[in-house]
Design a protein around this motif. Sequence first.
Motif, PDB file in Angstrom:
ATOM      1  N   ASN A   1       0.852  -1.214   0.000  1.00  0.00           N
ATOM      2  CA  ASN A   1       0.000   0.000   0.000  1.00  0.00           C
ATOM      3  C   ASN A   1       0.873   1.244   0.000  1.00  0.00           C
ATOM      4  N   TRP A   2       0.480   2.255  -0.850  1.00  0.00           N
ATOM      5  CA  TRP A   2       1.292   3.472  -0.963  1.00  0.00           C
ATOM      6  C   TRP A   2       1.293   4.263   0.349  1.00  0.00           C
ATOM      7  N   ALA A   3       0.319   4.038   1.126  1.00  0.00           N
ATOM      8  CA  ALA A   3       0.260   4.766   2.405  1.00  0.00           C
ATOM      9  C   ALA A   3       0.819   3.919   3.535  1.00  0.00           C
ATOM     10  N   GLY A   4       1.582   2.921   3.209  1.00  0.00           N
ATOM     11  CA  GLY A   4       2.267   2.109   4.205  1.00  0.00           C
ATOM     12  C   GLY A   4       1.339   1.238   5.017  1.00  0.00           C
ATOM     13  N   ALA A   5       1.850   0.754   6.143  1.00  0.00           N
ATOM     14  CA  ALA A   5       1.095  -0.179   6.978  1.00  0.00           C
ATOM     15  C   ALA A   5      -0.168   0.487   7.504  1.00  0.00           C
ATOM     16  N   THR A   6      -0.051   1.790   7.843  1.00  0.00           N
ATOM     17  CA  THR A   6      -1.242   2.513   8.355  1.00  0.00           C
ATOM     18  C   THR A   6      -2.316   2.548   7.286  1.00  0.00           C
ATOM     19  N   GLY A   7      -1.875   2.865   6.051  1.00  0.00           N
ATOM     20  CA  GLY A   7      -2.820   2.923   4.948  1.00  0.00           C
ATOM     21  C   GLY A   7      -3.451   1.564   4.716  1.00  0.00           C
ATOM     22  N   ALA A   8      -2.627   0.498   4.811  1.00  0.00           N
ATOM     23  CA  ALA A   8      -3.148  -0.849   4.598  1.00  0.00           C
ATOM     24  C   ALA A   8      -4.212  -1.174   5.642  1.00  0.00           C
ATOM     25  N   TRP A   9      -3.942  -0.821   6.879  1.00  0.00           N
ATOM     26  CA  TRP A   9      -4.905  -1.067   7.950  1.00  0.00           C
ATOM     27  C   TRP A   9      -6.187  -0.249   7.731  1.00  0.00           C
ATOM     28  N   MET A  10      -5.970   1.006   7.414  1.00  0.00           N
ATOM     29  CA  MET A  10      -7.125   1.898   7.239  1.00  0.00           C
ATOM     30  C   MET A  10      -8.041   1.382   6.137  1.00  0.00           C
ATOM     31  N   SER A  11      -7.429   1.080   4.975  1.00  0.00           N
ATOM     32  CA  SER A  11      -8.253   0.627   3.858  1.00  0.00           C
ATOM     33  C   SER A  11      -8.890  -0.721   4.172  1.00  0.00           C
ATOM     34  N   ASP A  12      -8.162  -1.566   4.885  1.00  0.00           N
ATOM     35  CA  ASP A  12      -8.726  -2.883   5.225  1.00  0.00           C
ATOM     36  C   ASP A  12      -9.966  -2.728   6.107  1.00  0.00           C
ATOM     37  N   ILE A  13      -9.849  -1.827   7.087  1.00  0.00           N
ATOM     38  CA  ILE A  13     -11.018  -1.611   7.966  1.00  0.00           C
ATOM     39  C   ILE A  13     -12.205  -1.125   7.140  1.00  0.00           C
ATOM     40  N   LEU A  14     -11.929  -0.135   6.258  1.00  0.00           N
ATOM     41  CA  LEU A  14     -13.036   0.424   5.457  1.00  0.00           C
ATOM     42  C   LEU A  14     -13.662  -0.648   4.570  1.00  0.00           C
ATOM     43  N   PHE A  15     -12.817  -1.404   3.830  1.00  0.00           N
ATOM     44  CA  PHE A  15     -13.377  -2.423   2.938  1.00  0.00           C
ATOM     45  C   PHE A  15     -14.062  -3.531   3.728  1.00  0.00           C
ATOM     46  N   SER A  16     -13.507  -3.837   4.925  1.00  0.00           N
ATOM     47  CA  SER A  16     -14.139  -4.885   5.742  1.00  0.00           C
ATOM     48  C   SER A  16     -15.542  -4.490   6.155  1.00  0.00           C
ATOM     49  N   PHE A  17     -15.724  -3.223   6.497  1.00  0.00           N
ATOM     50  CA  PHE A  17     -17.033  -2.826   7.005  1.00  0.00           C
ATOM     51  C   PHE A  17     -18.012  -2.419   5.915  1.00  0.00           C
ATOM     52  N   VAL A  18     -17.560  -1.535   4.991  1.00  0.00           N
ATOM     53  CA  VAL A  18     -18.544  -1.031   4.016  1.00  0.00           C
ATOM     54  C   VAL A  18     -18.238  -1.455   2.588  1.00  0.00           C
ATOM     55  N   GLY A  19     -17.248  -2.273   2.368  1.00  0.00           N
ATOM     56  CA  GLY A  19     -16.960  -2.784   1.031  1.00  0.00           C
ATOM     57  C   GLY A  19     -16.713  -1.657   0.048  1.00  0.00           C
ATOM     58  N   MET A  20     -17.435  -1.696  -1.100  1.00  0.00           N
ATOM     59  CA  MET A  20     -17.218  -0.685  -2.147  1.00  0.00           C
ATOM     60  C   MET A  20     -17.564   0.729  -1.673  1.00  0.00           C
ATOM     61  N   GLY A  21     -18.387   0.788  -0.650  1.00  0.00           N
ATOM     62  CA  GLY A  21     -18.763   2.101  -0.084  1.00  0.00           C
ATOM     63  C   GLY A  21     -17.538   2.878   0.368  1.00  0.00           C
ATOM     64  N   ALA A  22     -16.428   2.162   0.606  1.00  0.00           N
ATOM     65  CA  ALA A  22     -15.216   2.830   1.083  1.00  0.00           C
ATOM     66  C   ALA A  22     -14.780   3.950   0.128  1.00  0.00           C
ATOM     67  N   TYR A  23     -15.062   3.753  -1.197  1.00  0.00           N
ATOM     68  CA  TYR A  23     -14.609   4.761  -2.165  1.00  0.00           C
ATOM     69  C   TYR A  23     -15.257   6.138  -1.945  1.00  0.00           C
ATOM     70  N   ILE A  24     -16.472   6.118  -1.404  1.00  0.00           N
ATOM     71  CA  ILE A  24     -17.108   7.451  -1.273  1.00  0.00           C
ATOM     72  C   ILE A  24     -16.876   8.062   0.106  1.00  0.00           C
TER      73      ILE A  24
END
Length: 872
Positions: free
Chosen positions: A60-83
């Motif tokens: 992830n370009w935003a490093g481990a923090t970014g990986a965690w952040m995006s994982d949490i978002l996709f885990s909870f709201v899936g595609m909704g994470a984009y908005i």
Amino acid sequence: MSAKHLSRPMSLTEHLARVLKEASLIVVIGCCVFMCIAIWSYNPQDPGWSHAGYQPNVSNWAGATGAWMSDILFSFVGMGAYIVPILILWPAFRFMWRRHVGIVDAVPFFMLRTTGAIFLLLPISVLSSIHVSNQVLGYPFTAGGLVGLALSDLAVSLVSVPGATVVALTVMFFGLTLFMETSWQRLLEWIGAIPFKVLGFIVGLAQIRIPMPKLSVPKPRVQPAPVKEPTAKTFKTATESMSARKREEPAFDQVPDVDLTSFSKNDLKITLEEEPIAPVNPPAFEPVKQEDNPASVSDERVVMPNVVEVVEAPESKVVPFTARRMVEDTLTAAKKHLKIVPLSETHTPIANTDLDLEGAGKISQATREASITLPSVEALLDPPEMKSEQGYTEEQLEHMSRLLEEKLKDFSVIAEVVEVNPGPVITRFEIQPAPGVKASKISNLARDLARSMAVSSVRVVEVIPGKSVVGIEIPNESRQIVHLSEVLSSSLFTEAKSKLTLALGNDIAGNPVVTNLAKMPHLLVAGTTGSGKSVGVNAMLLSLLFKATPKEVRLILVDPKMLELSIYEGIPHLLTPVITDMKEAAGGLRWCVGEMERRYKLMAKMGVRNLAGFNDKVLQAEEEGVPLRDPLWNASDYGLPADEPAPCLETLPYIVVVIDEFADMMMMVGKKVEELIARIAQKARAAGIHLILATQRPSVDVITGLIKANVPTRIAFQVSSKIDSRTILDQSGAENLLGHGDMLYLPAGTSIPNRVHGAFVSDDEVHRTVEAWKRLGPPNYLDEIVSEGSEEGSFSAGSGGMFDDEQDALYDEAVAFVTESRKASISAVQRRLKIGYNRAARMIETMEAAGVVTPAGSNGQREVIAPPPPRD
Ligand SMILES: Nc1ncnc2c1ncn2[C@@H]1O[C@H](COP(=O)(O)OP(=O)(O)OP(=O)(O)O)[C@@H](O)[C@H]1O
């Protein structure tokens, strides 16, 4: 209000708040950019919240923090994470744009948008969960995340897949509406304007290619002068300033031929509504070289009144120019939201049904022939000044509208300015309050609004007939003076047939306000000192002097201040010299009561219902050569032989009684004046006797319930408090007037007062008119008017003694005469005691009340009941 008022320097707190606001926005933007990078470079194999990770390095370009952040978002709201970043950024930007909104004010909007964001995000997750396969995406749970999974399971079990889709879409649009706070209608309008923009762009390109002569554009004006005869082929538009239109304009016959006849009228209505336009006479658009005479074309232009309305399809010759103008207008209109319509187009002038434009002509013609020619308005009054534009510029109006909305919001009133109507003296802002906001709440804020908008006063118009908005009237920076000559030369005044036509001034849109005292039938004028009352009363008196001869209208002027009305001394209209003594004033009123009774009897004998009918009959008989004899004449009353013929009847003039400060009279003479006024007010209309009462003390002990009930037409000039305004008009409003002749006119039988800017007349003008009338003849005074009052003997304030006829010095003598002669005749008493008719009549009435004589029978005779006094 000047621009400098509008942009006052910021306080320290405001400055800090602004800096904090902007700094927070930068932090929010930073976080969102980080989140975007994290989301877009999401790799399911990176370690995160939902799993430990399959690869040693984080991609992830935003490093481990970014990986965690995006994982949490996709885990909870899936595609909704984009908005999610948009859901955070958009409200933050809107908050910044609204510069004047404080953090507290923003809380309701914040809650609204948060709710909208949730209702937008959840259905996106649900829809993704139902309709998108996670195989390609490789999100931790489903394409809609855990939330999408849970909700979609529930929804599908309840309403199956199509039902769940419909529900989710509905909730999504609901959330979008709350979140965007935008109106779908505006969005559609905006989308609809796109073709016009494209067209405008193409026309613009064509212009660049063809060299075109320049055409100057007139300077913007806030209030377009009304045009007498708008041409049917032009568009009517409102407002101002084509200031943005700085580019060169071609002559119409050189514009590329774009066929715009296909534009629908409705399109034009929507898009051009707010755009000012300077319609042009086609011949004026011959190619003109700007260098030669830049002004020549603009001089030909006429600013037309407002609101686009295609009356007729434009002629083919002017199509190209009009079409290009329409496109330009469309472009400019798209940028504007504020609708500016001059008051002259929106304000309905006061109905003039009372003016007697047709009736009463017969008498006046006949009487006028035999009488003097009226003086001319032009010769005696100053001409009206040239009107100059004194309103606010379009930018100022826009700014003030926003400021007004914000100030109202400061006072917890949510309202939107929907239209602005500039007028010659005030500008009216029409606001649409949010549902549930009471108009009275806005009224109570008038003074606070005036202060916070740095203007001298703000008047709130709670009801504007035909509209659901509330009006806020704000004075212009400088106001136009309405000259009396302007109103007196208006066709409304000159065509009015009533001899009692009064010119009041102009309404807020600049239309003359002319009324008929005969229909009022009595008028109460009140206002604090210096508010313009005396000028108003002078304007009314001059209206009468320019309309009626002494044969038609006679005046009784009461002026306790010995200042205002004494100027009229010596004009032939006066029935008695200007009364300055209160005793005589009360006598004058009593004479009026007597005269009223006499006229009633005369009218009854003649079988007519009012003075006009009586005068008509007298004139008709004169014309036929058989003048009518006085039916009330009794030769014996005058010691003449019974066969002496009665004198011929003459037409009776209207009588107007003007009391300049009737509070003084109430104080000095007491309650009886009130009763007399009430008595005249109740009955005198048909007898042609009318009262104009002016006072600077609008308190309940002066304007009593009895007087209010009997004087239905009221004019309130500026007063100092709401209570005073209520005393005069039964409603507040006059406390927010501008003074100097600004008034609220409340015609009889209505509850909505009309704002009128009173006509100004200078002392010089009054002098000139008075001198002109004095030259036309001396006054013919009736001595009995003032002697009525003074011969009554003493009267103490408030005792009511002077009207208690049993206290009359001659009463006992009168009773003795009546009981001895067994003749209960007013004229007999009058002759015997050498007193006026009215005094004798009152004594007989008092005798009736005391049981000395019977009430008058059908033949008008009374029986004497009491025995004669015992002889010594
Ligand atoms: N219609 C008007 N237009 C412009 N100015 C006006 C108008 N009427 C009055 N004024 C200004 O207001 C001043 C006060 O007017 P006016 O004397 O009529 O007040 P007032 O109410 O009669 O006061 P007071 O009761 O003390 O006599 C006038 O000198 C004049 O300058």
